[in-house]
Scaffold this motif. Structure first.
Motif: not given
Length: 639
Positions: A84-89
């Motif tokens: 999971i990308a931290a900038d998108e969730g």
């Protein structure tokens, strides 16, 4: 035992970049993937672990258009790394990939929170809380979460150590002897020929083995084996495996086919599946709905036939039949995924209860408890259920392996237990599919059916001693295999229910029942032939005084012959059996005294008979293989 980790997660959340950072292997191998910056096909890598073991890695595409490829990769994994990308969730494909892993039976994994170098600490803390909330109620609810950056290396040592610990402590359940490799790539390698790759989900392949592509009957031989880039003599379950196949071209093979040993899988167009509709599904699945069906690396259209309801609501589970336009090869317990057609979305999934379904009427109350029991049965209980469903057809050992997902040793033990308790019986030791078994209750029903048939036959034919095996096979036994027919007969003979004699079978207690006038005729005929000896009266001379025709007396003649009291030498000429036995001994003694042959004159001298009886008896001795005619003489037939 080798372990396979799979990635999961939304597009552009950094799955492939993270795998490269962990393993040094770029899983995007296609020019289009590098040009577009997205994963389209499955990617494969490995990570060396402490102690010399290797963790296999399958990198799946995140784009919604390529979910079918994701399913093909996830079908062979043991645990998942949800990225999971931290900038998108959490995003749509995050949830769908997690649903797919759940439906495929994946129960273990961890979470990698990527691109942490692109957010500040407050944002990372907020996203971490959101991810935890999004994973609540899933198999990753309590999974460890690792914030990482593939570009700066932050968190990678900790993630690498966690993966090594997870792999080291993981004990995947795989069978050791039913080798299966769902094919996810087919290509030509210069200097080698056609190569297929996949995750060996069970068994082991060895160099030089004969193999078959399913559902087709395409045969080949393993010319070469590679695992994680190394040439090997044998590849065990859990390994990414490349198989060099002899004598086949790329166009002979399709992705989605299964490579296995010949005669070990049994493709069918009807499967029975325990299907669970996701609670998040937007609508129910109606009876006869057409869906995209995913099994292993294969995707094809199928129709859902609901057996006990009109529709399967979100959150519900039911046993149903999946019907395919072409055969599909699977094994009991295999995991499947069902996606809707428009729009494409994961709706349901579950477990295969039978990859060789049988016709079941909808709302059949008798079938419901059997299907429910199949979903929970194990070991000998499951074997018994599958044998019971097979009825008189029974099941061979190879077919039972696919219907139970048992190791051959465990299946042997289950069958031995069942046979010892009368729950099953071995009816054929050399069947086409190995030893062949039939359920004990099926055999009991067949035995009763046969006894009832024999009782009815005796009532219908009171003057016949019994029925020949050939006539019985063409009537009562016409729907049975020859081996099963013979087994049931011999079983009844051993139990003393049947008796045999005069080349016929009968119920042990059966005796020919003659009416009073027929009984009287029997006595008259027997007396006449006993007194006549080797010079019996003509049939006409016996019957005319009684005002009977031969047609009327024939049943009684048949009874006397069945009882072995008289014999028929030729049409219209009968002799007392005792007289014939005495004559036979006299003839044998004649030869024993040194004679090598015997003509009519010698026979007349031996017996004192006239030509009327002499020729008939000589021919009868030939027919009974006592003597053999050589020219005008008879010689003793040697065994």
């Amino acid at each position: 035992m080798p372990v396979i980790m799979g990635t999961a997660g939304h597009i552009d959340h950094g799955k492939t970049t993270l795998i490269k950072a962990l393993t040094g292997i770029d899983c995007d191998r296609l020019a289009e993937e590098k040009k577009r910056g997205i994963t389209i096909e499955l990617g494969f890598a490995f990570m060396d672990l402490p102690g010399g073991a290797r963790l296999g890695v399958i990198d799946v595409p995140g784009h919604e258009r390529f979910v079918k490829n994701m399913v093909a990769g996830a079908a062979g994994i043991d645990f998942v790394m949800l990225v999971i990308a931290a900038d998108e969730g959490v995003m749509p494909q995050t949830r769908e990939h997690l649903d797919i892993c759940t439906l495929l039976g994946v129960e273990t994994g961890l979470v990698a929170l990527t691109k942490t170098d692109m957010v500040d600490a407050d944002w990372l803390a907020m996203v971490t809380d959101d991810v935890r909330a999004g994973l609540a109620g899933t198999f990753l609810a309590d999974a460890p979460l690792f914030p990482v950056s593939s570009h700066t290396g932050t968190g990678l040592p900790e993630l690498r150590a966690a993966l090594a610990a997870l792999a080291a402590g993981f004990a995947p359940r795989r069978r050791s002897d039913l080798a299966r490799l769902p094919i996810d790539r087919v290509f030509t390698l210069k200097g080698h020929g056609t190569v297929v790759t996949g995750t060996l989900i069970a068994g082991a392949f060895r160099l030089g083995e004969d193999v078959q592509l399913y559902p087709t009957d395409t045969r080949s031989k393993i010319r070469g084996l590679q695992s994680h880039g190394e040439t090997v003599e044998e590849s065990p379950a859990g390994r990414r495996t490349a198989v060099n196949l002899a004598g086949l071209e790329v166009e002979d093979i399709e992705r989605g086919e299964v490579l296995a040993r010949p005669g070990t899988l049994f493709p069918d167009t009807v499967w029975e599946v325990e299907l669970a509709c996701l609670a998040s599904a937007p609508r129910a699945i109606k009876h006869r709905t057409e869906v995209h069906f995913h099994h292993g690396t294969r995707e094809l259209l199928a129709r859902v036939h609901l057996l006990d309801r009109e529709k399967l609501e979100p959150g519900q589970t039911a046993v149903c039949q999946m019907r395919f336009p072409e055969p599909l090869a699977g094994v009991y317990g295999d995991r499947v995924v069902v996606r809707s057609g428009a729009p494409l979305r994961t709706m349901a999934g579950g477990r295969v209860l039978s990859p060789m379904g049988r016709k079941i009427k909808r709302f059949d109350e008798a079938a419901a408890p059997v299907l429910a029991a199949m979903a929970t049965a194990t070991g000998a209980d499951l074997v018994a259920l599958q044998l019971s469903r097979a009825g008189a057809e029974g099941l061979g050992f190879s077919r039972l392996m696919t219907l139970t997902d048992l190791e051959s040793k465990a299946l042997d033990k289950a069958l031995t237990t069942l046979c010892d308790k009368g729950g099953a019986a071995l009816v054929d030791r050399d069947g086409k599919e190995g030893r062949h078994f039939v359920h004990g209750e099926v055999l009991a029903a067949l035995s009763k059916s046969l006894a009832d048939f024999m009782a009815a036959y005796h009532a219908r034919e009171p003057l016949k001693l019994g029925i020949s095996r050939s006539e019985l096979a063409s009537t009562w036994g016409k729907a049975l295999s020859p081996k099963l027919f013979h087994f049931v007969i011999e079983r009844q003979l051993r139990a003393g229910v049947f008796a045999t004699g005069q080349d016929v079978l009968r119920l042990a207690g059966h005796k020919v029942s003659l009416a009073s006038d027929q009984a009287k005729l029997r006595g008259i005929l027997l007396d006449a032939y006993q007194k006549g000896g080797l010079t019996p009266p003509n049939v006409k001379d016996i019957l005319e005084p009684l005002n009977l025709t031969f047609k009327e007396a024939q049943p009684v003649y048949k009874v006397l012959m069945d009882e072995g009291r008289i014999v028929k030498a030729q049409e219209g000429m009968y002799f007392c059996a005792e007289a014939i036995a005495t004559l036979t001994e006299k003839v044998r003694a004649y030869y024993a005294a040194g004679a090598t042959d015997m003509g009519p004159a010698e026979f007349r001298e031996l017996t004192g008979l006239s030509r009327k009886f002499l020729i008939a008896l000589l021919e009868y001795l030939d027919k009974e293989k006592v003597t053999v005619r050589v020219g005008d003489k008879r010689q003793l037939r040697k065994k």
